[in-house]
Design a protein around this motif. Structure first.
Motif, PDB file in Angstrom:
ATOM      1  N   VAL A 137      17.220 -35.389   1.471  1.00  0.00           N
ATOM      2  CA  VAL A 137      17.407 -34.276   0.620  1.00  0.00           C
ATOM      3  C   VAL A 137      17.497 -33.062   1.384  1.00  0.00           C
ATOM      4  CG1 VAL A 137      16.262 -32.925  -1.244  1.00  0.00           C
ATOM      5  CG2 VAL A 137      15.901 -35.133  -1.084  1.00  0.00           C
ATOM      6  N   PHE A 138      18.549 -31.979   1.171  1.00  0.00           N
ATOM      7  CA  PHE A 138      18.654 -30.753   1.973  1.00  0.00           C
ATOM      8  C   PHE A 138      19.352 -29.864   1.023  1.00  0.00           C
ATOM      9  CE2 PHE A 138      22.820 -33.116   2.457  1.00  0.00           C
ATOM     10  CZ  PHE A 138      23.645 -32.184   1.902  1.00  0.00           C
ATOM     11  N   VAL A 139      19.203 -28.463   1.437  1.00  0.00           N
ATOM     12  CA  VAL A 139      19.914 -27.546   0.913  1.00  0.00           C
ATOM     13  C   VAL A 139      20.916 -27.002   1.691  1.00  0.00           C
ATOM     14  CG1 VAL A 139      18.128 -25.772   1.880  1.00  0.00           C
ATOM     15  CG2 VAL A 139      19.392 -25.064  -0.055  1.00  0.00           C
ATOM     16  N   THR A 140      21.959 -26.767   1.061  1.00  0.00           N
ATOM     17  CA  THR A 140      23.203 -26.450   1.976  1.00  0.00           C
ATOM     18  C   THR A 140      23.177 -25.110   2.518  1.00  0.00           C
ATOM     19  OG1 THR A 140      24.147 -25.296   0.025  1.00  0.00           O
ATOM     20  CG2 THR A 140      24.759 -27.435   0.280  1.00  0.00           C
ATOM     21  N   SER A 141      23.597 -25.258   4.085  1.00  0.00           N
ATOM     22  CA  SER A 141      23.744 -24.004   4.753  1.00  0.00           C
ATOM     23  C   SER A 141      24.413 -22.852   4.264  1.00  0.00           C
ATOM     24  CB  SER A 141      24.294 -24.312   6.188  1.00  0.00           C
ATOM     25  OG  SER A 141      25.355 -25.133   6.402  1.00  0.00           O
ATOM     26  N   SER A 142      25.548 -23.337   3.489  1.00  0.00           N
ATOM     27  CA  SER A 142      26.633 -22.339   2.802  1.00  0.00           C
ATOM     28  C   SER A 142      25.942 -21.993   1.391  1.00  0.00           C
ATOM     29  CB  SER A 142      27.853 -23.074   2.644  1.00  0.00           C
ATOM     30  OG  SER A 142      28.277 -23.154   4.059  1.00  0.00           O
TER      31      SER A 142
ATOM     32  N   GLN B 245      20.549 -37.546  -1.634  1.00  0.00           N
ATOM     33  CA  GLN B 245      21.097 -38.799  -1.667  1.00  0.00           C
ATOM     34  C   GLN B 245      20.714 -39.648  -2.926  1.00  0.00           C
ATOM     35  OE1 GLN B 245      19.958 -40.943   1.896  1.00  0.00           O
ATOM     36  NE2 GLN B 245      20.825 -42.809   1.196  1.00  0.00           N
ATOM     37  N   ASP B 246      21.772 -40.217  -3.347  1.00  0.00           N
ATOM     38  CA  ASP B 246      21.575 -40.866  -4.604  1.00  0.00           C
ATOM     39  C   ASP B 246      21.707 -42.492  -4.438  1.00  0.00           C
ATOM     40  OD1 ASP B 246      20.622 -40.765  -7.652  1.00  0.00           O
ATOM     41  OD2 ASP B 246      22.614 -41.483  -8.063  1.00  0.00           O
ATOM     42  N   VAL B 247      22.414 -42.868  -3.314  1.00  0.00           N
ATOM     43  CA  VAL B 247      22.273 -44.339  -3.347  1.00  0.00           C
ATOM     44  C   VAL B 247      21.593 -44.647  -1.961  1.00  0.00           C
ATOM     45  CG1 VAL B 247      24.271 -44.535  -4.844  1.00  0.00           C
ATOM     46  CG2 VAL B 247      24.774 -43.976  -2.363  1.00  0.00           C
TER      47      VAL B 247
ATOM     48  N   ARG C 219      22.360 -38.207 -14.425  1.00  0.00           N
ATOM     49  CA  ARG C 219      23.308 -38.557 -13.392  1.00  0.00           C
ATOM     50  C   ARG C 219      22.786 -39.103 -12.096  1.00  0.00           C
ATOM     51  NH1 ARG C 219      26.754 -35.137 -10.889  1.00  0.00           N
ATOM     52  NH2 ARG C 219      25.284 -33.576 -10.266  1.00  0.00           N
ATOM     53  N   PHE C 220      21.314 -39.082 -12.004  1.00  0.00           N
ATOM     54  CA  PHE C 220      20.611 -39.318 -10.881  1.00  0.00           C
ATOM     55  C   PHE C 220      20.118 -40.927 -11.197  1.00  0.00           C
ATOM     56  CE2 PHE C 220      19.654 -35.732  -7.696  1.00  0.00           C
ATOM     57  CZ  PHE C 220      20.669 -35.141  -8.242  1.00  0.00           C
ATOM     58  N   ASP C 221      19.875 -41.744  -9.970  1.00  0.00           N
ATOM     59  CA  ASP C 221      19.163 -42.827 -10.155  1.00  0.00           C
ATOM     60  C   ASP C 221      17.772 -42.730 -10.310  1.00  0.00           C
ATOM     61  OD1 ASP C 221      18.251 -45.317  -9.846  1.00  0.00           O
ATOM     62  OD2 ASP C 221      18.417 -45.815  -7.692  1.00  0.00           O
ATOM     63  N   THR C 222      17.161 -42.593 -11.528  1.00  0.00           N
ATOM     64  CA  THR C 222      16.101 -42.318 -12.250  1.00  0.00           C
ATOM     65  C   THR C 222      15.163 -43.602 -11.844  1.00  0.00           C
ATOM     66  OG1 THR C 222      16.406 -43.160 -14.284  1.00  0.00           O
ATOM     67  CG2 THR C 222      16.917 -40.488 -13.729  1.00  0.00           C
TER      68      THR C 222
ATOM     69  N   ASN D  66      24.048 -37.346   7.293  1.00  0.00           N
ATOM     70  CA  ASN D  66      24.074 -38.539   7.690  1.00  0.00           C
ATOM     71  C   ASN D  66      25.760 -39.093   7.607  1.00  0.00           C
ATOM     72  OD1 ASN D  66      24.111 -41.206   8.115  1.00  0.00           O
ATOM     73  ND2 ASN D  66      22.251 -41.407   6.798  1.00  0.00           N
ATOM     74  N   PRO D  67      26.343 -39.084   8.701  1.00  0.00           N
ATOM     75  CA  PRO D  67      27.668 -39.465   8.523  1.00  0.00           C
ATOM     76  C   PRO D  67      27.872 -40.677   8.391  1.00  0.00           C
ATOM     77  CG  PRO D  67      27.042 -39.137  11.118  1.00  0.00           C
ATOM     78  CD  PRO D  67      25.956 -38.528  10.078  1.00  0.00           C
ATOM     79  N   ASP D  68      27.115 -41.630   8.237  1.00  0.00           N
ATOM     80  CA  ASP D  68      27.123 -42.993   7.979  1.00  0.00           C
ATOM     81  C   ASP D  68      27.270 -43.227   6.189  1.00  0.00           C
ATOM     82  OD1 ASP D  68      27.331 -43.813  10.656  1.00  0.00           O
ATOM     83  OD2 ASP D  68      25.107 -43.924  10.517  1.00  0.00           O
ATOM     84  N   LEU D  69      26.824 -42.397   5.661  1.00  0.00           N
ATOM     85  CA  LEU D  69      26.688 -42.376   4.086  1.00  0.00           C
ATOM     86  C   LEU D  69      28.237 -42.051   3.539  1.00  0.00           C
ATOM     87  CD1 LEU D  69      23.304 -40.905   3.354  1.00  0.00           C
ATOM     88  CD2 LEU D  69      24.029 -43.047   3.245  1.00  0.00           C
ATOM     89  N   PRO D  70      28.838 -42.623   2.471  1.00  0.00           N
ATOM     90  CA  PRO D  70      29.742 -42.281   2.087  1.00  0.00           C
ATOM     91  C   PRO D  70      29.650 -40.955   1.203  1.00  0.00           C
ATOM     92  CG  PRO D  70      28.829 -43.916   0.812  1.00  0.00           C
ATOM     93  CD  PRO D  70      28.168 -43.902   1.915  1.00  0.00           C
ATOM     94  N   ALA D  71      30.739 -40.529   0.938  1.00  0.00           N
ATOM     95  CA  ALA D  71      30.580 -39.190   0.215  1.00  0.00           C
ATOM     96  C   ALA D  71      30.191 -39.304  -1.357  1.00  0.00           C
ATOM     97  CB  ALA D  71      32.228 -38.504  -0.016  1.00  0.00           C
ATOM     98  N   THR D  72      30.382 -40.310  -2.004  1.00  0.00           N
ATOM     99  CA  THR D  72      29.813 -40.855  -3.285  1.00  0.00           C
ATOM    100  C   THR D  72      28.369 -41.062  -3.390  1.00  0.00           C
ATOM    101  OG1 THR D  72      30.266 -43.039  -2.773  1.00  0.00           O
ATOM    102  CG2 THR D  72      31.818 -41.874  -4.164  1.00  0.00           C
TER     103      THR D  72
END
Length: 452
Positions: A290-295, A449-451, A341-344, A319-325
């Motif tokens: 989990v993060f908050v965007t810097s922008s 991150q949802d997956v 929309r999230f994995d509850t 985490n560059p290893d995670l896909p955009a999805t």
């Protein structure tokens, strides 16, 4: 011969029509009435119901001058009478109903009760409720009553099963949901594993419609769940069951594999330790970031999909290893929310990019209290002011209201178009639920991150 007057002729005719009435009788003009007939010794009132009322009383037809007429057919116990019969009937004069009958809610001498029909204490025939009297009384909770045939013995005639002796249901039989072992075997569905009925030698039976299946409380073979029986019941939480007492093999003695240092099927990780909030939980589930965007971004985010893409772009640094999805924005409008929309079903840890735990699982994330504020960006740095993120999301993950900058497509300064915020410094419900503001302002986004 002297000439007869018309009056004398009429008297002669009346005398011929009504025997017993003389032509010189004072009541000749009333001949044919009950009073006249009573003077005739040839007439027996006891055999002629018509003598008790108007001339036609007893013919079964309500004639002029009558209010009722039940006729002379008394085979059913109901006819013109001035006696109590139990049934509602006409009186002997055909002038009205006899004033008492079973069902009038008035006690008669021959009745033991009368409550106007079936009640808890009285049958409709004005007798006390009694199982076995052959009278069905649903008001007294009787489901059946076969009278003297009521029995509690096993009945093997499924088409005509007799009533039991409590009148609460049928006698024991195949199909009653109980296995009568002395009379039934597996040929009766009541005695099969998977029918949902526990019958010896079964210790449990949670099946449905005859299907044997594992459930959280019962094994598919209708025996109690027991770690070590060699049957892994996944529905009951058993990850494995090798039926032995060795604790250092692939299946531990508590029927789990998590914690042995080897990733087994169904595990996302296994670090072999008992530290829950590290890189692998004690349930062998990987944490999610989990993060908050810097922008910062104005309210025109391109809808929920556009916000997800902004999180995906920032997630490359987290985490560059995670896909955009893998990424979702914590954001809500009329089309969706984290709760939709999230994995509850996630039960692992949510952690900041530096490893700080935020909450364990969806239920902990949505209870209005975080373990730590979401105050680090994808670059593991503090966000710049203002320390707020777009949200319009309740602590439960649901949409709050229409404060969503026209479904996150507007950056208008219009006072009527606003977006709701959350505070990146808060751990209570304020982290996601603050007052709305103008969509022209620039704020951060919460990214999850949802997956795996």
């Amino acid at each position: 011969m002297p000439t007869q007057t018309p009056a004398l002729l009429r008297l002669a005719l009346l005398a011929a029509w009504f025997p017993g009435c003389s032509t010189d009788s004072p009541g000749a003009s009333a001949c044919g009435t009950a009073a006249c007939s009573a003077t005739d010794p040839t007439t027996d009132p006891s055999t002629d119901v018509s003598t008790t009322g108007p001339g036609q009383c007893g013919n079964g037809v309500v004639d002029p001058g009558e209010t009722c007429d039940d006729g002379e057919e008394c085979s059913d116990g109901v006819c013109n009478s001035d006696a109590y019969t139990g049934e509602k009937h006409c009186n002997a004069a055909c002038s009205g109903l006899y004033p008492g009958w079973c069902g009038d809610k008035a006690m008669q001498a021959t009745e033991t009760c009368d409550e106007g029909g079936n009640t808890l204490a009285c049958d409709a025939d004005c007798t006390p409720v009694e199982c076995g009297d052959g009278l069905l009384n649903p008001a007294a909770s009787e489901a059946c009553d076969d009278g003297a045939e009521n029995a509690d013995a096993y009945d093997d005639s499924p088409d005509e099963v007799t009533c039991n002796t409590t009148c609460m249901g049928k006698a024991p039989h195949c199909g009653d949901g109980v296995c009568q072992e002395a009379n039934e075997d597996a040929s009766c569905a009541d005695c099969t594993c998977g029918d949902g009925i526990t019958s010896a030698p079964e210790t449990c039976d949670d099946g449905m419609g005859g299907t044997q299946t594992d459930t959280p409380t019962c094994d598919a073979d209708c025996t109690a769940i027991e770690c070590g029986d060699g049957h892994p019941n996944l529905a009951a939480g058993e990850k494995c069951d090798d039926g032995n007492d060795e604790n250092d093999d692939e299946c531990r003695n508590d029927c789990t594999t998590c914690g042995n240092g080897t990733v087994q099927p169904g595990e996302e990780c296994d670090d072999g330790n008992t530290v829950d909030d590290d890189g692998c939980s004690n349930e062998c589930i990987l944490p999610r970031l989990v993060f908050v965007t810097s922008s910062g971004f104005v309210g025109n985010l391109g809808g929920l999909a556009g916000a997800d893409m902004k999180c995906a772009a920032a997630g490359m640094s987290a985490n560059p290893d995670l896909p955009a999805t893998a990424w979702r924005a914590w954001l809500s409008d009329d089309t969706g929310s984290p709760s939709t929309r999230f994995d509850t079903n996630f039960t692992g840890w949510y952690r900041l990019v530096d490893g700080t735990p935020i909450a364990k699982g969806w239920s902990d994330l949505t209870d209005s209290n975080l373990l730590a504020a979401i105050n680090l960006t994808e670059n593991v740095t503090a966000p710049a002011d203002p320390l707020n993120a777009w949200s319009n999301t309740a602590p439960t993950g649901a949409t709050v209201d229409g404060s969503h900058c026209e479904k996150w497509t507007s950056s208008s300064f219009n006072e009527d178009v606003k977006g709701r915020l959350g505070a990146t410094t808060a751990t209570n419900s304020d982290w996601t639920h603050l007052n709305p503001t103008n969509c022209s302002n620039s704020f951060h986004l919460y990214c999850f991150q949802d997956v795996p």
